[in-house]
Design a protein around this motif. Structure first.
Motif, PDB file in Angstrom:
ATOM      1  N   ALA A  65       0.879  -1.179   0.000  1.00 49.98           N
ATOM      2  CA  ALA A  65       0.000   0.000   0.000  1.00 49.98           C
ATOM      3  C   ALA A  65       0.914   1.225   0.000  1.00 49.98           C
ATOM      4  N   CYS A  66       0.397   2.372   0.396  1.00 49.05           N
ATOM      5  CA  CYS A  66       1.281   3.523   0.573  1.00 49.05           C
ATOM      6  C   CYS A  66       2.284   3.165   1.656  1.00 49.05           C
ATOM      7  N   ASN A  67       3.523   3.580   1.458  1.00 44.21           N
ATOM      8  CA  ASN A  67       4.579   3.238   2.410  1.00 44.21           C
ATOM      9  C   ASN A  67       4.751   4.283   3.507  1.00 44.21           C
ATOM     10  N   HIS A  68       3.952   5.349   3.455  1.00 44.84           N
ATOM     11  CA  HIS A  68       4.003   6.393   4.483  1.00 44.84           C
ATOM     12  C   HIS A  68       5.466   6.758   4.796  1.00 44.84           C
ATOM     13  N   CYS A  69       6.139   7.120   3.698  1.00 47.40           N
ATOM     14  CA  CYS A  69       7.590   7.318   3.723  1.00 47.40           C
ATOM     15  C   CYS A  69       8.039   8.425   4.684  1.00 47.40           C
ATOM     16  N   GLU A  70       9.269   8.255   5.164  1.00 47.28           N
ATOM     17  CA  GLU A  70       9.851   9.273   6.039  1.00 47.28           C
ATOM     18  C   GLU A  70      10.078  10.564   5.240  1.00 47.28           C
ATOM     19  N   PRO A  72       8.502  11.681   2.044  1.00 51.92           N
ATOM     20  CA  PRO A  72       7.571  11.390   0.951  1.00 51.92           C
ATOM     21  C   PRO A  72       7.702  12.356  -0.228  1.00 51.92           C
ATOM     22  N   LYS A  73       7.956  11.794  -1.390  1.00 49.73           N
ATOM     23  CA  LYS A  73       8.079  12.610  -2.607  1.00 49.73           C
ATOM     24  C   LYS A  73       6.727  13.222  -2.996  1.00 49.73           C
ATOM     25  N   CYS A  74       5.646  12.509  -2.671  1.00 47.39           N
ATOM     26  CA  CYS A  74       4.307  13.029  -2.988  1.00 47.39           C
ATOM     27  C   CYS A  74       4.070  14.346  -2.259  1.00 47.39           C
ATOM     28  N   PHE A  75       4.430  14.368  -1.008  1.00 52.57           N
ATOM     29  CA  PHE A  75       4.268  15.538  -0.134  1.00 52.57           C
ATOM     30  C   PHE A  75       5.064  16.716  -0.687  1.00 52.57           C
ATOM     31  N   ALA A 107       5.261  11.938  -8.856  1.00 52.43           N
ATOM     32  CA  ALA A 107       6.416  12.012  -7.957  1.00 52.43           C
ATOM     33  C   ALA A 107       6.667  10.733  -7.163  1.00 52.43           C
ATOM     34  N   CYS A 108       5.625   9.979  -6.857  1.00 49.67           N
ATOM     35  CA  CYS A 108       5.802   8.801  -6.002  1.00 49.67           C
ATOM     36  C   CYS A 108       6.546   7.692  -6.756  1.00 49.67           C
ATOM     37  N   PRO A 109       7.696   7.262  -6.273  1.00 49.55           N
ATOM     38  CA  PRO A 109       8.436   6.222  -6.984  1.00 49.55           C
ATOM     39  C   PRO A 109       7.763   4.845  -6.930  1.00 49.55           C
ATOM     40  N   PHE A 110       6.791   4.710  -6.022  1.00 54.91           N
ATOM     41  CA  PHE A 110       6.135   3.409  -5.846  1.00 54.91           C
ATOM     42  C   PHE A 110       4.804   3.318  -6.589  1.00 54.91           C
ATOM     43  N   GLY A 111       4.455   4.370  -7.318  1.00 57.58           N
ATOM     44  CA  GLY A 111       3.222   4.348  -8.097  1.00 57.58           C
ATOM     45  C   GLY A 111       1.973   4.255  -7.250  1.00 57.58           C
TER      46      GLY A 111
HETATM   47  S1  SF4 Z   1       5.999   8.842  -1.793  1.00 58.45           S
HETATM   48 FE1  SF4 Z   1       4.459   7.298  -2.447  1.00 58.45          FE
HETATM   49  S2  SF4 Z   1       4.720   5.594  -0.996  1.00 58.45           S
HETATM   50 FE2  SF4 Z   1       5.753   7.390  -0.083  1.00 58.45          FE
HETATM   51  S3  SF4 Z   1       4.207   8.398   1.229  1.00 58.45           S
HETATM   52 FE3  SF4 Z   1       4.038   9.365  -0.798  1.00 58.45          FE
HETATM   53  S4  SF4 Z   1       2.449   8.179  -1.901  1.00 58.45           S
HETATM   54 FE4  SF4 Z   1       3.108   6.927  -0.133  1.00 58.45          FE
END
Ligand code: SF4
Ligand code: SF4
Length: 208
Positions: A65-70, A72-75, A107-111
């Motif tokens: 799922a979303c990885n709730h990254c430390e 986050p590129k999406c953010f 932006a999200c590398p994980f799609g």
């Molecule tokens: S960069 Fe992708 S995987 Fe990471 S928090 Fe954002 S949406 Fe989720």
């Protein structure tokens, strides 16, 4: 403190119960899935000189799922400030602020984020923030019949699973965003960047 997921690929049978429970709970259409199960397969059959055949074939599943990254590129990419990372490390999209630019999708590398064209909004896993607020676990974790998913304080998960790795194929390079996910890699699992295999259910996990 940051919440995270643990995924045990030695337990996962690829049954999709996690994905379906999520789709049901979040009332998602066929155009979106917040948790996706990737079938990763590869290897070959090689005929030996004596006529016998050696198989190097393998297959395993990755529930992501979303990885709730430390980081986050999406953010970082969202031009309207529609994406938040809260004090528990949960990355979520504020639907009322999202204008559907799709910057997070790119932006999200994980799609992970998906642009829902009819609504002109980006959507993704919010770790079931509403359930967590009620003292419950995310619905995917609750639903998995094989107990292949765990959720909780990422530091506690790391202590409980000291041999877990940060990623396996077909995930993107975890060094890009430092995902809040750890994985128990099954013996067949390949490292990130592997070129011996491929996602066998590409259409199922791709939402354009
Ligand atoms: S960069 Fe992708 S995987 Fe990471 S928090 Fe954002 S949406 Fe989720
Ligand atoms: S419900 Fe559990 S076993 Fe089934 S695909 Fe999801 S993680 Fe794997």
């Amino acid at each position: 403190m940051a919440y995270g997921f643990y995924f045990d690929s030695t337990r996962c049978t690829g049954c999709r119960t996690c994905e379906m429970a999520c789709k049901d709970y979040h009332d998602l259409s066929t155009e979106a899935a917040f948790r996706r199960v990737f079938d990763y397969e590869g290897g070959e059959f090689v005929e030996n000189a004596d006529g016998t055949v050696t198989a190097t074939t393998y297959a395993y599943h990755l529930s992501e799922a979303c990885n709730h990254c430390e980081s986050p590129k999406c953010f970082a990419a969202c031009p309207t400030g529609a994406i938040e990372k809260d004090e528990d490390g949960i990355v979520y999209i504020k639907e009322d602020v999202c204008t559907g630019t799709g910057a997070c999708v790119d932006a999200c590398p994980f799609g992970v984020p998906i642009l829902v064209k009819e609504k002109n909004k980006a959507v993704k896993c919010d770790m079931c923030r509403d359930r967590i607020a009620e003292g419950k676990r995310p619905i995917c974790v609750e639903a998995c019949p094989l107990r292949a998913l765990e959720w909780g304080d990422l530091d506690e998960l790391k202590k409980a699973h000291p041999d877990a790795v940060h990623a396996i194929a077909p995930m993107a390079d975890p060094s890009i965003t430092n995902p809040s996910v750890i994985i128990n890699a099954c013996p067949a699992a390949k490292e990130v960047g592997d070129t011996t295999g491929a996602v066998a259910n590409e259409k199922e996990v791709t939402f354009a």
